[in-house]
Design a protein around this motif. Structure first.
Motif, PDB file in Angstrom:
ATOM      1  N   VAL A 196      56.933  11.099   3.372  1.00 60.67           N
ATOM      2  CA  VAL A 196      58.111  11.732   3.961  1.00 60.67           C
ATOM      3  C   VAL A 196      57.726  13.151   4.337  1.00 60.67           C
ATOM      4  O   VAL A 196      56.854  13.763   3.719  1.00 60.67           O
ATOM      5  N   SER A 197      58.363  13.659   5.364  1.00 62.67           N
ATOM      6  CA  SER A 197      58.038  15.006   5.821  1.00 62.67           C
ATOM      7  C   SER A 197      58.560  16.035   4.821  1.00 62.67           C
ATOM      8  O   SER A 197      59.435  15.753   3.987  1.00 62.67           O
TER       9      SER A 197
ATOM     10  N   ARG B  93      49.080   1.774   5.538  1.00 66.57           N
ATOM     11  CA  ARG B  93      48.791   2.960   6.340  1.00 66.57           C
ATOM     12  C   ARG B  93      47.290   3.071   6.604  1.00 66.57           C
ATOM     13  O   ARG B  93      46.477   2.933   5.696  1.00 66.57           O
TER      14      ARG B  93
ATOM     15  N   HIS C 197      48.071  13.086   8.590  1.00 67.07           N
ATOM     16  CA  HIS C 197      48.856  12.045   9.262  1.00 67.07           C
ATOM     17  C   HIS C 197      49.077  10.850   8.340  1.00 67.07           C
ATOM     18  O   HIS C 197      50.119  10.205   8.398  1.00 67.07           O
TER      19      HIS C 197
ATOM     20  N   ASP D 252      51.893  11.878   5.981  1.00 66.21           N
ATOM     21  CA  ASP D 252      53.194  12.034   6.623  1.00 66.21           C
ATOM     22  C   ASP D 252      53.144  11.469   8.048  1.00 66.21           C
ATOM     23  O   ASP D 252      52.928  12.192   9.016  1.00 66.21           O
ATOM     24  N   PRO D 253      53.330  10.147   8.189  1.00 66.40           N
ATOM     25  CA  PRO D 253      53.205   9.508   9.508  1.00 66.40           C
ATOM     26  C   PRO D 253      54.214   9.981  10.543  1.00 66.40           C
ATOM     27  O   PRO D 253      54.041   9.695  11.731  1.00 66.40           O
ATOM     28  N   VAL D 254      55.257  10.689  10.133  1.00 63.66           N
ATOM     29  CA  VAL D 254      56.227  11.159  11.112  1.00 63.66           C
ATOM     30  C   VAL D 254      55.707  12.366  11.883  1.00 63.66           C
ATOM     31  O   VAL D 254      56.320  12.794  12.861  1.00 63.66           O
TER      32      VAL D 254
ATOM     33  N   ALA E 257      63.063   6.423   1.217  1.00 65.70           N
ATOM     34  CA  ALA E 257      62.702   7.800   1.542  1.00 65.70           C
ATOM     35  C   ALA E 257      63.203   8.762   0.469  1.00 65.70           C
ATOM     36  O   ALA E 257      62.503   9.705   0.087  1.00 65.70           O
TER      37      ALA E 257
END
Length: 345
Positions: free
Chosen positions: A32-33, A144, A298, A301-303, A21
């Motif tokens: 990462v967000s 992803r 999404h 940034d999957p979070v 990360a």
């Protein structure tokens, strides 16, 4: 002399994130967000960490000239003319490009008749369109992936409220007094099935039978399906088309049969594309551009929280409202009302 310069491991430890990360945050890569990216870079600045330029290029895959991270839009559609014949895909690309902006990530479009089995050069992420559940799950395991439309359990997806859209179309036809209703539904995909379910539920509640024909979201099949419906019931007075392209085939068949649109037969489509506006077609609008943009965000940034169902709304135009003789206006153009709360193509 010992080199006391801070390392990436020091930065990751101080920021409370993993090495991976921290690397992505420092390199400007995706996954990462924004909050994590800001925290890692702030810690790096406080510690005096300076990433090695060559190492950074290797980590991001940019050491090779012209190499950029990319997102693949994978479209499963056997029609070789699908990209030009179906406005849906152009709207998807518009939304995807809006979400990417100038972030320096490439968008690659791949239309296939059958899903590829090899994955020698996987992209950063995939946007899956018309990919069935099992295959979608397989792609999600490789990396992803976000699907447009409901897919297999565990596969992230973004979708409009198709059920509500079908509900609104049926309610409009019932409320305007149509008694002999037909429908050209779509292929056996989740989005088409949701539209069908919402439509038929309202018709059943109104104790109205529906003459049903299967379609595949193409104009040619819709034209043949509409001819089948008219042969079964020449006095048909309404047709629901599961997408705007389907509606174009229905309109063609009605014209050739000498049936006046709206006066004799009401027609309602689904998509709310430019086709609907040009043809004065009543249609359920779905925000395809927003759907695609949400999916891309999404992927990056999957979070982020799981995307919600996007609302749909019926816009009534001249194709479903009979007009008094002599009037030249296009009839009502206002929505019938808000979509019901959460129930692809």
């Amino acid at each position: 002399m010992t080199d006391q310069r801070p390392t990436l491991a020091d930065v990751a430890r101080a920021a409370g994130v993993s090495m991976a990360a921290a690397s992505r945050a420092m390199n400007g890569a995706y996954g990462v967000s924004e909050a994590v990216r800001h925290r890692v870079r702030s810690v790096a600045a406080e510690l005096g960490f300076e990433p090695h330029a060559v190492a950074r290029a290797l980590a991001t895959g940019r050491a090779s000239a012209g190499r950029r991270e990319r997102i693949e839009v994978l479209i499963l559609d056997p029609d070789p003319d699908a990209m030009s014949a179906k406005p849906f895909y152009g709207r998807v690309l518009t939304g995807a490009m809006r979400a990417l902006g100038d972030q320096g990530i490439a968008l690659e479009v791949r239309r296939v008749s059958t899903l590829p089995v090899d994955d020698a050069d996987p992209p950063f992420g995939r946007l899956l369109i018309n990919v069935p559940g099992d295959a979608g799950a397989a792609y999600a395991r490789r990396g992803r992936a976000v699907a447009l439309g409901r897919s297999a359990p565990g596969v992230a997806f973004v979708a409009p409220d198709n059920d509500s859209g079908g509900h609104q179309a049926a309610a409009h036809l019932v409320s305007t007094g149509r008694q002999r209703v037909g429908a050209v539904f779509g292929p056996p995909t989740p989005c088409a099935q949701e539209r069908k379910a919402g439509f038929l539920r309202v018709m059943a509640g109104a104790a109205q039978e529906v003459a049903v024909a299967d379609g595949d979201f193409t104009r040619a099949r819709a034209y043949a399906a509409a001819q089948e419906l008219l042969a079964r019931d020449p006095k048909l007075d309404a047709v629901f088309a599961s997408c705007d392209v389907t509606a174009m085939g229905v309109l063609q068949a009605l014209r050739e049969a000498g049936r006046r649109v709206a006066d004799d037969v009401a027609v309602v489509g689904f998509d709310g594309s430019a086709l609907a506006e040009a043809a004065d077609l009543s249609s359920v609008y779905m925000p395809v551009e927003d759907e695609a943009a949400s999916a891309i965000r999404h992927l990056l940034d999957p979070v982020l929280p799981a995307p919600a169902r996007l609302p749909t709304r019926l816009t009534v135009r001249g194709s479903s409202v009979s007009r008094p003789r002599g009037r030249l206006d296009a009839g009502p153009r206002c929505p019938t009302g808000p979509a019901s709360p959460g129930a692809s193509r």
